[in-house]
Write a protein that holds these residues in place. Sequence first.
Motif, PDB file in Angstrom:
ATOM      1  N   LEU A 137       2.457   9.318  -6.087  1.00 31.24           N
ATOM      2  CA  LEU A 137       2.901  10.699  -5.870  1.00 31.24           C
ATOM      3  C   LEU A 137       4.144  11.024  -6.698  1.00 31.24           C
ATOM      4  CD1 LEU A 137       2.377  10.900  -1.999  1.00 31.24           C
ATOM      5  CD2 LEU A 137       1.068  12.126  -3.748  1.00 31.24           C
ATOM      6  N   LEU A 138       5.087  10.079  -6.765  1.00 30.49           N
ATOM      7  CA  LEU A 138       6.302  10.308  -7.547  1.00 30.49           C
ATOM      8  C   LEU A 138       5.974  10.398  -9.038  1.00 30.49           C
ATOM      9  CD1 LEU A 138       9.398  10.595  -7.265  1.00 30.49           C
ATOM     10  CD2 LEU A 138       9.549   8.126  -7.652  1.00 30.49           C
ATOM     11  N   ALA A 139       5.072   9.523  -9.500  1.00 23.74           N
ATOM     12  CA  ALA A 139       4.680   9.541 -10.911  1.00 23.74           C
ATOM     13  C   ALA A 139       3.954  10.830 -11.264  1.00 23.74           C
ATOM     14  CB  ALA A 139       3.790   8.337 -11.224  1.00 23.74           C
ATOM     15  N   LEU A 140       3.188  11.358 -10.316  1.00 23.39           N
ATOM     16  CA  LEU A 140       2.452  12.602 -10.559  1.00 23.39           C
ATOM     17  C   LEU A 140       3.414  13.754 -10.840  1.00 23.39           C
ATOM     18  CD1 LEU A 140      -0.386  13.853 -10.624  1.00 23.39           C
ATOM     19  CD2 LEU A 140      -0.132  14.365  -8.188  1.00 23.39           C
TER      20      LEU A 140
ATOM     21  N   ALA B 258      13.069   7.894  -2.437  1.00 21.04           N
ATOM     22  CA  ALA B 258      12.836   7.873  -3.878  1.00 21.04           C
ATOM     23  C   ALA B 258      12.901   9.258  -4.506  1.00 21.04           C
ATOM     24  CB  ALA B 258      11.483   7.224  -4.177  1.00 21.04           C
ATOM     25  N   LEU B 259      12.480  10.278  -3.745  1.00 23.99           N
ATOM     26  CA  LEU B 259      12.509  11.651  -4.264  1.00 23.99           C
ATOM     27  C   LEU B 259      13.927  12.126  -4.591  1.00 23.99           C
ATOM     28  CD1 LEU B 259       9.870  13.486  -2.039  1.00 23.99           C
ATOM     29  CD2 LEU B 259       9.848  13.381  -4.546  1.00 23.99           C
ATOM     30  N   CYS B 260      14.916  11.531  -3.969  1.00 19.57           N
ATOM     31  CA  CYS B 260      16.306  11.930  -4.227  1.00 19.57           C
ATOM     32  C   CYS B 260      16.715  11.650  -5.674  1.00 19.57           C
ATOM     33  CB  CYS B 260      17.248  11.214  -3.262  1.00 19.57           C
ATOM     34  SG  CYS B 260      16.998  11.709  -1.534  1.00 19.57           S
ATOM     35  N   GLY B 261      15.985  10.791  -6.341  1.00 20.81           N
ATOM     36  CA  GLY B 261      16.275  10.516  -7.749  1.00 20.81           C
ATOM     37  C   GLY B 261      15.589  11.463  -8.710  1.00 20.81           C
ATOM     38  N   THR B 262      14.780  12.403  -8.192  1.00 19.19           N
ATOM     39  CA  THR B 262      14.003  13.291  -9.062  1.00 19.19           C
ATOM     40  C   THR B 262      14.853  14.099 -10.039  1.00 19.19           C
ATOM     41  OG1 THR B 262      12.302  13.471  -7.350  1.00 19.19           O
ATOM     42  CG2 THR B 262      12.244  15.084  -9.127  1.00 19.19           C
ATOM     43  N   PRO B 263      15.960  14.722  -9.610  1.00 19.30           N
ATOM     44  CA  PRO B 263      16.750  15.466 -10.599  1.00 19.30           C
ATOM     45  C   PRO B 263      17.160  14.612 -11.791  1.00 19.30           C
ATOM     46  CG  PRO B 263      17.469  16.011  -8.379  1.00 19.30           C
ATOM     47  CD  PRO B 263      16.516  14.864  -8.243  1.00 19.30           C
ATOM     48  N   MET B 264      17.544  13.358 -11.535  1.00 14.00           N
ATOM     49  CA  MET B 264      17.963  12.499 -12.637  1.00 14.00           C
ATOM     50  C   MET B 264      16.769  11.981 -13.448  1.00 14.00           C
ATOM     51  SD  MET B 264      21.087  12.615 -13.025  1.00 14.00           S
ATOM     52  CE  MET B 264      22.778  12.402 -12.500  1.00 14.00           C
ATOM     53  N   ILE B 265      15.593  11.849 -12.816  1.00 11.36           N
ATOM     54  CA  ILE B 265      14.384  11.526 -13.589  1.00 11.36           C
ATOM     55  C   ILE B 265      14.152  12.614 -14.635  1.00 11.36           C
ATOM     56  CG2 ILE B 265      11.856  11.333 -13.499  1.00 11.36           C
ATOM     57  CD1 ILE B 265      12.128  10.108 -10.731  1.00 11.36           C
TER      58      ILE B 265
ATOM     59  N   ALA C  94       0.836  -1.209   0.000  1.00 11.52           N
ATOM     60  CA  ALA C  94       0.000   0.000   0.000  1.00 11.52           C
ATOM     61  C   ALA C  94       0.867   1.253   0.000  1.00 11.52           C
ATOM     62  CB  ALA C  94      -0.919  -0.001   1.220  1.00 11.52           C
ATOM     63  N   ALA C  95       1.958   1.218   0.777  1.00 10.25           N
ATOM     64  CA  ALA C  95       2.871   2.370   0.824  1.00 10.25           C
ATOM     65  C   ALA C  95       3.541   2.598  -0.522  1.00 10.25           C
ATOM     66  CB  ALA C  95       3.926   2.146   1.911  1.00 10.25           C
ATOM     67  N   LEU C  96       3.948   1.504  -1.187  1.00  6.50           N
ATOM     68  CA  LEU C  96       4.557   1.620  -2.509  1.00  6.50           C
ATOM     69  C   LEU C  96       3.563   2.195  -3.512  1.00  6.50           C
ATOM     70  CD1 LEU C  96       6.919   1.064  -4.465  1.00  6.50           C
ATOM     71  CD2 LEU C  96       5.939  -1.215  -4.823  1.00  6.50           C
ATOM     72  N   ALA C  97       2.309   1.733  -3.448  1.00  4.71           N
ATOM     73  CA  ALA C  97       1.282   2.230  -4.368  1.00  4.71           C
ATOM     74  C   ALA C  97       1.084   3.732  -4.190  1.00  4.71           C
ATOM     75  CB  ALA C  97      -0.022   1.484  -4.142  1.00  4.71           C
ATOM     76  N   LEU C  98       0.990   4.153  -2.945  1.00  2.00           N
ATOM     77  CA  LEU C  98       0.751   5.572  -2.669  1.00  2.00           C
ATOM     78  C   LEU C  98       1.980   6.418  -3.011  1.00  2.00           C
ATOM     79  CD1 LEU C  98      -1.167   7.690  -1.606  1.00  2.00           C
ATOM     80  CD2 LEU C  98      -0.456   7.126   0.720  1.00  2.00           C
ATOM     81  N   GLY C  99       3.150   5.986  -2.568  1.00  2.00           N
ATOM     82  CA  GLY C  99       4.373   6.728  -2.848  1.00  2.00           C
ATOM     83  C   GLY C  99       4.675   6.765  -4.335  1.00  2.00           C
TER      84      GLY C  99
ATOM     85  N   ILE D 241      12.184  20.215  -6.181  1.00  2.00           N
ATOM     86  CA  ILE D 241      11.218  19.161  -5.835  1.00  2.00           C
ATOM     87  C   ILE D 241      11.743  18.296  -4.694  1.00  2.00           C
ATOM     88  CG2 ILE D 241      10.130  17.033  -6.680  1.00  2.00           C
ATOM     89  CD1 ILE D 241       9.874  18.446  -9.403  1.00  2.00           C
ATOM     90  N   VAL D 242      13.047  17.989  -4.709  1.00  2.00           N
ATOM     91  CA  VAL D 242      13.619  17.177  -3.617  1.00  2.00           C
ATOM     92  C   VAL D 242      13.431  17.891  -2.276  1.00  2.00           C
ATOM     93  CG1 VAL D 242      15.745  16.255  -2.633  1.00  2.00           C
ATOM     94  CG2 VAL D 242      15.278  15.958  -5.064  1.00  2.00           C
ATOM     95  N   VAL D 243      13.780  19.174  -2.233  1.00  2.00           N
ATOM     96  CA  VAL D 243      13.659  19.933  -0.979  1.00  2.00           C
ATOM     97  C   VAL D 243      12.200  20.049  -0.546  1.00  2.00           C
ATOM     98  CG1 VAL D 243      14.031  22.184   0.106  1.00  2.00           C
ATOM     99  CG2 VAL D 243      15.789  21.229  -1.404  1.00  2.00           C
ATOM    100  N   ALA D 244      11.326  20.436  -1.487  1.00  2.00           N
ATOM    101  CA  ALA D 244       9.901  20.571  -1.146  1.00  2.00           C
ATOM    102  C   ALA D 244       9.308  19.228  -0.751  1.00  2.00           C
ATOM    103  CB  ALA D 244       9.142  21.157  -2.337  1.00  2.00           C
ATOM    104  N   GLY D 245       9.747  18.170  -1.440  1.00  2.00           N
ATOM    105  CA  GLY D 245       9.209  16.844  -1.148  1.00  2.00           C
ATOM    106  C   GLY D 245       9.556  16.353   0.248  1.00  2.00           C
ATOM    107  N   GLN D 246      10.777  16.653   0.700  1.00  2.00           N
ATOM    108  CA  GLN D 246      11.152  16.241   2.054  1.00  2.00           C
ATOM    109  C   GLN D 246      10.272  16.928   3.094  1.00  2.00           C
ATOM    110  OE1 GLN D 246      13.391  13.749   2.283  1.00  2.00           O
ATOM    111  NE2 GLN D 246      13.558  13.910   0.057  1.00  2.00           N
TER     112      GLN D 246
END
Length: 438
Positions: free
Chosen positions: A56-59, A137-144, A48-53, A105-110
């Motif tokens: 949010l990351l995909a959004l 997972a958000l730490c990978g956002t810049p590279m995404i 459930a946590a993976l689905a929700l997280g 996004i990384v900073v705001a996401g934390q």
Amino acid sequence: MVEVREERVPARKVFGLAVPALGVLAAEPLYVLVDTAVVGHLGALPLAALALGGTLLALVSTQLTFLSYGTTSRTARLHGAGRRAEAVEEGVQATWLALAVGVVIVVAGQLLARPVASMMSGDEQITDATVSWLRIALCGTPMILVTMAGNGWMRGVQDAVRPLRYVLAGNGLSAVLCPILVYPAGLGLEGSAVANVVAQTVSGGFFLAALVRERARLRPRPSVMWAQLILGRDLVLRSLGFQACFLSATAVAARTSTEAVGAHQVVWQLWTFLSLVLDSIAIAAQSLIGAALGGGSRRRAHGIAGQITRYGLVLGCGLGVAFAAVSQVLPLAFTSDAGVLGQIPHAWWFFVALQPVAGVVFALDGVLLGAGDAAYLRNATLGSALLGFLPLIWASLGFGWGLAGIWTGLTVFMLLRLGFVVARWRGGRWAVTGAVRA
């Protein structure tokens, strides 16, 4: 209507771009399936946590597709004008923009991970697990975002193979690493997030290295990044229109019945998958149309537009026939629940009938995106949502129309979009030539 003699390109050139693009589009959903299968064996809470997280990351990445689509349009025009070095430099600026937005996004996401997860889950345990996964997972956002920009400029210079190799290398490594980190290494759910960051870092690193090898000027140019943001604004608003529609459809299905939301999920996931197939043709259109207009050839752009639209229609018809043929069999692969199976036909035949429409709409989306006609697409999407989809979706809830009402809303939405994009295509005002769209 503007009369222009048409000039086509070889089919192998179209599909030489479309097939690798489909591989890139499919790589992420396939990796998510692997990730889900690994985490699923930890139990219901981590899943459930993976689905929700993951949602949010995909959004986040969904709302920033302009880094890919917008960059393709601008880069392709320069490439078509014979200015490849400048085309690559457009990719450099998109990459700087990706890194800057990614860090924000990384900073705001934390800071926002807990309140957002809490609002969406309503369960303390799920919230805690989601926040734990999401913050890593958000730490990978810049590279995404770097990967999205990299896909954009490489498609613009009509190099579709390298992006496929880079994305498969990252996701392939992560698919191997994920079960190791989750189980033998004992990291559990957090191991999945670490593997996710590794995938994004490897893929993004390949794209960064490719820019260095191009010997492009790496200095940031704020004026170019600002122009990319202006184009991005229209694409983000367009994407928000899609999100409002699709989230509304799921919400109404959930309020209809458990069986209805289950059936909607099955048919909607198939719709999403086939959208990737059709979108690969659109990506080829972006690159080819941008290059034709950048090279100053309206004849070639009109010829490619007609050609791509026919390919989309034929592919859509083929998919419609194929899924009509398996209507009694395929749903059984997703569920054995009699109630859900009983609801699926209320959505299934809309889904089948819409495939030819979707084939044309997605193809012309690619044509207009390649031409940099993002403002028109924004208005067409928002207008279709406000006039068609959203009123019918919420009327479906009020009047108890169920899945048939929801998918009627989607049908009206797609038909309105079809009318808008066909009118634009036939009118010819999208075909603005030049290395940069005025």
